[in-house]
Design an enzyme around this catalytic site. Structure first.
Site, mmCIF file in Angstrom:
data_model
loop_
_atom_site.group_PDB
_atom_site.id
_atom_site.type_symbol
_atom_site.label_atom_id
_atom_site.label_comp_id
_atom_site.label_asym_id
_atom_site.label_seq_id
_atom_site.Cartn_x
_atom_site.Cartn_y
_atom_site.Cartn_z
ATOM 1 N N ASP A 126 -5.403 -4.195 -10.499
ATOM 2 C CA ASP A 126 -4.728 -5.770 -10.180
ATOM 3 C C ASP A 126 -4.878 -6.039 -11.949
ATOM 4 O OD1 ASP A 126 -3.782 -5.010 -8.116
ATOM 5 O OD2 ASP A 126 -5.148 -5.795 -6.401
ATOM 6 N N ASP B 79 -0.128 7.448 -0.937
ATOM 7 C CA ASP B 79 -0.671 7.738 -1.954
ATOM 8 C C ASP B 79 -0.266 6.719 -2.555
ATOM 9 O OD1 ASP B 79 -2.431 9.236 -3.284
ATOM 10 O OD2 ASP B 79 -0.816 10.070 -4.141
HETATM 11 P P1 IMP Z 1 -5.212 6.770 -4.047
HETATM 12 O O1 IMP Z 1 -3.490 6.023 -3.317
HETATM 13 O O2 IMP Z 1 -6.112 6.778 -2.841
HETATM 14 O O3 IMP Z 1 -4.854 7.890 -4.718
HETATM 15 O O4 IMP Z 1 -5.558 6.003 -4.919
HETATM 16 C C1 IMP Z 1 -4.214 5.559 -5.831
HETATM 17 C C2 IMP Z 1 -4.962 4.191 -6.998
HETATM 18 O O5 IMP Z 1 -4.131 3.428 -7.949
HETATM 19 C C3 IMP Z 1 -6.648 3.652 -6.736
HETATM 20 O O6 IMP Z 1 -7.891 3.769 -6.324
HETATM 21 C C4 IMP Z 1 -6.260 2.305 -7.105
HETATM 22 O O7 IMP Z 1 -7.050 3.107 -8.370
HETATM 23 C C5 IMP Z 1 -4.817 2.855 -8.099
HETATM 24 N N1 IMP Z 1 -3.805 1.669 -7.101
HETATM 25 C C6 IMP Z 1 -3.201 1.935 -5.836
HETATM 26 N N2 IMP Z 1 -3.219 1.093 -5.340
HETATM 27 C C7 IMP Z 1 -3.254 -0.147 -6.504
HETATM 28 C C8 IMP Z 1 -3.212 -1.705 -6.001
HETATM 29 O O8 IMP Z 1 -2.253 -2.089 -4.880
HETATM 30 N N3 IMP Z 1 -4.031 -2.236 -7.079
HETATM 31 C C9 IMP Z 1 -4.336 -1.615 -8.128
HETATM 32 N N4 IMP Z 1 -4.670 -0.463 -8.390
HETATM 33 C C10 IMP Z 1 -4.067 0.465 -7.229
#
Ligand code: IMP
Length: 198
Positions: free
Chosen positions: A156, A70
């Site tokens: 990003d 997460d």
């Molecule tokens: P989850 O971990 O699936 O709840 O999603 C976390 C959200 O954070 C993602 O949908 C992205 O919008 C953002 N996110 C997490 N990691 C990254 C990354 O490496 N690059 C850009 N956005 C990120």
């Protein structure tokens, strides 16, 4: 060879995990490989709880050790938002990455720059027997008001990685995979992976 299920439906994350875990002598299995159509609701109050919910559900459903993460973006000027709610951060019902970025920039406009921020990632590793372990990684940087770069996903293009002068979307995958929050969390999880995969 021991097996590990990569418990995410996010294609950007699947590609990153595959590259990050490539050298570990573990067979990587995706949800698509197993035709596993399980949707886990992220109802936890912390990154750790959400990562555990996903990893445990996928481990139970597959009978394999499962890895899930997460992650989120924490912006100081917004008191750490969007944080845990990074994937849901936009007024639209099914927001795109571009919707989320636009919403973030709209909320930041009234705050003076610079806009320090960090990506945070918690990785959970769960076995079908119920063991669950965690690791965490952080990538510091700042939000910039214009999009730069074509790689990566999510926030990003507007996240300038500290010490590089480039956005996360301007870093080729191998460089993102040395510096990112996810890379750091996976690196910290390597000793656990060797123990927990069968
Ligand atoms: P989850 O971990 O699936 O709840 O999603 C976390 C959200 O954070 C993602 O949908 C992205 O919008 C953002 N996110 C997490 N990691 C990254 C990354 O490496 N690059 C850009 N956005 C990120």
């Amino acid at each position: 060879m021991p097996k590990l299920l990569i418990g995410t439906r996010n294609p950007g994350k699947v590609a990153e995990f595959r590259a990050l875990l490539a050298d570990l002598d573990i067979e990587l299995v995706s949800l698509a490989d197993l035709d596993l159509d399980l949707v886990v609701r992220e109802v936890g109050a912390t990154y750790q709880e959400n990562a555990a919910l996903k990893a445990k559900a996928y481990a139970l459903a597959s009978g394999l050790t499962a890895l899930a993460d997460d992650s989120g973006l924490e912006v100081d000027a917004l008191d750490g938002a969007p944080g845990l709610y990074s994937s849901r951060y936009a007024p639209q019902v099914n927001p795109t990455d571009a919707d989320r970025r636009a919403h973030l920039l709209k909320n930041l406009v009234e705050h003076p720059r610079p806009w320090p921020a960090r990506f945070r990632c918690v990785v959970a590793l769960a076995t079908p027997g119920g063991d669950c372990r965690f690791s965490e990684g952080i990538c510091p940087g700042e939000i910039i008001p214009e999009e730069r770069g074509d790689f990566g996903f999510g926030y990003d293009p507007i996240f300038l990685v500290a010490g590089t002068g480039r956005t996360m979307a301007e870093l080729p995958m191998d460089e993102k995979n040395r510096l990112s929050h996810r890379a750091r969390a996976v690196k910290a999880a390597a000793p656990l992976l060797k123990r927990m995969c069968r």
